[in-house]
Design a protein around this motif. Structure first.
Motif, PDB file in Angstrom:
ATOM      1  N   LYS A  94     -16.699 -24.409  15.460  1.00  0.00           N
ATOM      2  CA  LYS A  94     -17.362 -24.989  16.481  1.00  0.00           C
ATOM      3  C   LYS A  94     -17.442 -24.295  17.815  1.00  0.00           C
ATOM      4  CE  LYS A  94     -16.361 -29.931  15.295  1.00  0.00           C
ATOM      5  NZ  LYS A  94     -15.735 -31.239  15.219  1.00  0.00           N
ATOM      6  N   LYS A  95     -16.332 -23.558  18.044  1.00  0.00           N
ATOM      7  CA  LYS A  95     -16.259 -22.789  19.353  1.00  0.00           C
ATOM      8  C   LYS A  95     -17.330 -21.442  19.095  1.00  0.00           C
ATOM      9  CE  LYS A  95     -13.063 -19.896  21.818  1.00  0.00           C
ATOM     10  NZ  LYS A  95     -11.670 -19.417  21.913  1.00  0.00           N
ATOM     11  N   TYR A  96     -17.237 -20.915  17.976  1.00  0.00           N
ATOM     12  CA  TYR A  96     -18.281 -19.736  17.762  1.00  0.00           C
ATOM     13  C   TYR A  96     -19.695 -20.112  17.425  1.00  0.00           C
ATOM     14  CZ  TYR A  96     -13.741 -17.399  16.851  1.00  0.00           C
ATOM     15  OH  TYR A  96     -12.304 -17.067  16.830  1.00  0.00           O
ATOM     16  N   LEU A  97     -19.943 -21.256  17.229  1.00  0.00           N
ATOM     17  CA  LEU A  97     -21.266 -21.691  16.831  1.00  0.00           C
ATOM     18  C   LEU A  97     -22.248 -21.722  18.134  1.00  0.00           C
ATOM     19  CD1 LEU A  97     -20.986 -24.583  14.205  1.00  0.00           C
ATOM     20  CD2 LEU A  97     -22.012 -22.217  13.924  1.00  0.00           C
ATOM     21  N   ALA A  98     -21.422 -22.110  19.286  1.00  0.00           N
ATOM     22  CA  ALA A  98     -22.197 -22.264  20.582  1.00  0.00           C
ATOM     23  C   ALA A  98     -22.683 -21.219  21.054  1.00  0.00           C
ATOM     24  CB  ALA A  98     -21.338 -23.297  21.539  1.00  0.00           C
ATOM     25  N   ASP A  99     -22.292 -20.126  20.977  1.00  0.00           N
ATOM     26  CA  ASP A  99     -22.691 -18.781  21.869  1.00  0.00           C
ATOM     27  C   ASP A  99     -22.911 -17.598  21.267  1.00  0.00           C
ATOM     28  OD1 ASP A  99     -23.134 -17.028  23.571  1.00  0.00           O
ATOM     29  OD2 ASP A  99     -21.593 -17.686  25.038  1.00  0.00           O
ATOM     30  N   PRO A 100     -23.991 -17.044  21.026  1.00  0.00           N
ATOM     31  CA  PRO A 100     -24.372 -15.865  20.184  1.00  0.00           C
ATOM     32  C   PRO A 100     -23.545 -14.635  20.598  1.00  0.00           C
ATOM     33  CG  PRO A 100     -26.328 -16.874  21.183  1.00  0.00           C
ATOM     34  CD  PRO A 100     -25.443 -17.404  21.682  1.00  0.00           C
ATOM     35  N   VAL A 101     -22.843 -14.804  21.863  1.00  0.00           N
ATOM     36  CA  VAL A 101     -21.664 -13.757  22.038  1.00  0.00           C
ATOM     37  C   VAL A 101     -20.648 -13.643  20.953  1.00  0.00           C
ATOM     38  CG1 VAL A 101     -20.194 -14.923  23.578  1.00  0.00           C
ATOM     39  CG2 VAL A 101     -20.460 -12.748  23.892  1.00  0.00           C
ATOM     40  N   ASN A 102     -20.466 -14.838  20.367  1.00  0.00           N
ATOM     41  CA  ASN A 102     -19.472 -15.042  19.167  1.00  0.00           C
ATOM     42  C   ASN A 102     -19.994 -14.860  17.742  1.00  0.00           C
ATOM     43  OD1 ASN A 102     -17.297 -15.765  21.015  1.00  0.00           O
ATOM     44  ND2 ASN A 102     -18.321 -17.699  21.103  1.00  0.00           N
ATOM     45  N   ARG A 103     -21.134 -13.871  17.829  1.00  0.00           N
ATOM     46  CA  ARG A 103     -21.606 -13.528  16.552  1.00  0.00           C
ATOM     47  C   ARG A 103     -20.640 -13.022  15.485  1.00  0.00           C
ATOM     48  NH1 ARG A 103     -27.126 -12.818  15.704  1.00  0.00           N
ATOM     49  NH2 ARG A 103     -27.474 -12.596  17.879  1.00  0.00           N
ATOM     50  N   ILE A 104     -19.947 -11.943  15.939  1.00  0.00           N
ATOM     51  CA  ILE A 104     -19.215 -11.089  15.154  1.00  0.00           C
ATOM     52  C   ILE A 104     -17.943 -12.143  14.726  1.00  0.00           C
ATOM     53  CG2 ILE A 104     -17.514  -9.292  15.173  1.00  0.00           C
ATOM     54  CD1 ILE A 104     -19.303  -7.797  16.889  1.00  0.00           C
ATOM     55  N   ARG A 105     -17.581 -12.745  15.674  1.00  0.00           N
ATOM     56  CA  ARG A 105     -16.348 -13.721  15.420  1.00  0.00           C
ATOM     57  C   ARG A 105     -16.634 -14.765  14.176  1.00  0.00           C
ATOM     58  NH1 ARG A 105     -15.656 -13.245  21.152  1.00  0.00           N
ATOM     59  NH2 ARG A 105     -13.602 -12.127  21.689  1.00  0.00           N
ATOM     60  N   LEU A 106     -18.096 -15.221  14.576  1.00  0.00           N
ATOM     61  CA  LEU A 106     -18.439 -16.625  13.393  1.00  0.00           C
ATOM     62  C   LEU A 106     -18.707 -15.761  12.339  1.00  0.00           C
ATOM     63  CD1 LEU A 106     -19.628 -18.981  12.856  1.00  0.00           C
ATOM     64  CD2 LEU A 106     -21.885 -18.115  13.557  1.00  0.00           C
ATOM     65  N   ASP A 107     -19.190 -14.519  12.137  1.00  0.00           N
ATOM     66  CA  ASP A 107     -19.233 -13.956  10.786  1.00  0.00           C
ATOM     67  C   ASP A 107     -17.925 -13.478  10.323  1.00  0.00           C
ATOM     68  OD1 ASP A 107     -21.118 -12.463   8.744  1.00  0.00           O
ATOM     69  OD2 ASP A 107     -19.969 -10.660   9.514  1.00  0.00           O
ATOM     70  N   ASP A 108     -16.890 -13.062  10.998  1.00  0.00           N
ATOM     71  CA  ASP A 108     -15.596 -12.564  10.508  1.00  0.00           C
ATOM     72  C   ASP A 108     -15.103 -13.908   9.862  1.00  0.00           C
ATOM     73  OD1 ASP A 108     -15.957 -10.237  11.063  1.00  0.00           O
ATOM     74  OD2 ASP A 108     -14.686 -10.040  12.748  1.00  0.00           O
TER      75      ASP A 108
END
Length: 397
Positions: A94-108
């Motif tokens: 949920k935290k990573y979904l909200a902001d494209p800046v977390n694209r790498i974290r979401l992918d990981d």
């Protein structure tokens, strides 16, 4: 005092020191089992009563410990993830979904979970790599083992599909591709191949979890669903196929529905046993976001209707053959009312096409067809298929 105790074959008539050591133990925190042929001796019975133990009548030690080992292994296979671990993964998602800046974290995060599943289910010494003769216990246990391995990913997908943005799509697509890939040889060589075919079950679980959550988001979720269904998956030394061609339960065990209904516990005599199983499995995952179970069933049916229509909308071999269409629970109707689960969805989709015309999301993303005329032909084909199933499915429900 720190462990339970399993005694096998000891009469307790000899080894007085051991008997006295057991008598000195006052703790009852752990279980005590006394396995032996026939009734326990007087000395053994005293120790059983002292330890508040349980007498287990066995035929021999070898078969007793062999069966015990199998049952312990079965428990470990289907053991669920720690609920805290599941909630933590969902919270991070949920935290990573909200902001494209977390694209790498979401992918990981997503890719790491997929890697964990693949490593667990493909390890050489893993139970997933064994192919015993499948009976109801073996098959059902294997299905539940896959579900236990995928529990965190299913919970993540149940959230991710609803909140999906375009920049999320490649992440979920990659997850589906990795789980749906079956490059190994051996398909069909292991007792009708049913255990081997289960290797793609994690991909089916991901598709359904993402699909249901995408449908909850309404038209906003249609692009993701279209992308997932059109995703190419590697076949066993064959031409790649789209997910819509291989991941529905209908195709996962094509031509084996009756066999699966006998192998999957509680699904005896079902038209579509794995579809029914998925409905029951996924409802608790989505329960908090639905007013009733009927509402969830409606979305589940809509997903399966769209899968079937999307299959018809693609230039796929045999698409005009009604028996090649991936039917789902929407086709589980009585002979007197063959449309009672399909009709509301066909009517609703038809109304959407009437309102929006060629600009409908169902046409622009080719979910139902490349044009309104093609979409209506596909819906007519599906209707005919349901009628044919109802007329040829005696004894099933």
């Amino acid at each position: 005092d720190e462990f339970g105790l399993i005694v096998c074959g000891w009469s307790a008539a000899w080894d007085r020191a051991l008997r006295q050591a057991i008598e000195r133990s006052k703790s009852r925190r752990f279980s005590h089992y006394w396995a032996m042929r026939g009734e326990p001796t007087e000395d053994a019975q005293k120790l059983i009563e002292h330890r508040q133990g349980l007498h287990v009548n066995i035929s021999d030690a070898d078969s007793f410990f062999s069966k015990l080992a199998e049952q312990v292994e079965a428990i470990s296979e289907v053991s669920r993830q720690n609920p805290v671990s599941v909630k933590l993964k969902v919270a991070m998602l949920k935290k990573y979904l909200a902001d494209p800046v977390n694209r790498i974290r979401l992918d990981d995060l997503v890719n790491g979970e997929v890697t964990r599943i693949l490593e667990l289910t493909s390890a050489p010494d893993s139970v997933f790599m064994t192919y015993p003769v499948p009976d109801k216990e073996v098959f059902t246990r294997r299905v539940r083992a896959y579900e236990a391995a995928c529990e965190r990913l299913i919970a993540m997908a149940a959230v991710g599909g609803y909140w999906a943005e375009e920049w999320h799509y490649p992440i979920w697509k990659k997850a589906l591709v990795r789980l749906g890939c079956m490059p190994e040889e051996g398909y069909g060589h292991f007792h009708d191949g049913v255990l081997y075919r289960l290797k793609r079950y994690p991909a089916t679980l991901l598709l359904y979890a993402l699909g249901i959550s995408a449908l909850q988001a309404g038209e906003k979720g249609m692009p993701l669903l279209s992308l997932l269904l059109s995703t190419g998956l590697q076949q066993e030394d064959l031409k790649d196929k789209k997910a819509v061609e291989v991941l529905s339960p209908f195709f996962l065990f094509r031509g084996q529905q009756e066999q699966i209904s006998k192998l999957l516990d509680g699904m005896e005599g079902r038209w579509f046993p794995l579809n029914e199983w998925l409905l029951r499995l996924l409802y608790p995952v989505f329960q908090s976001s639905f007013v009733s179970q009927k509402g969830f069933q409606n979305i589940f049916d809509r997903l399966e209707v769209l899968i079937a229509l999307n299959f018809c909308s693609n230039n796929l071999e045999g698409k005009d053959n009604i028996w090649s269409v991936p039917f789902g629970l929407f086709a589980r109707s009585s002979m007197l009312e063959p449309f009672n689960r399909l009709s509301p969805h066909i009517q609703d989709l038809g109304s959407a096409l009437d309102r929006e015309g060629e600009e409908s999301v169902y046409i622009t993303h080719e979910l139902l067809g490349k044009s309104i005329d093609e979409a209506r032909r596909n819906m007519d084909l599906l209707n005919k298929g349901v009628v044919s199933i109802s007329n040829n499915s005696w004894g099933l429900y």
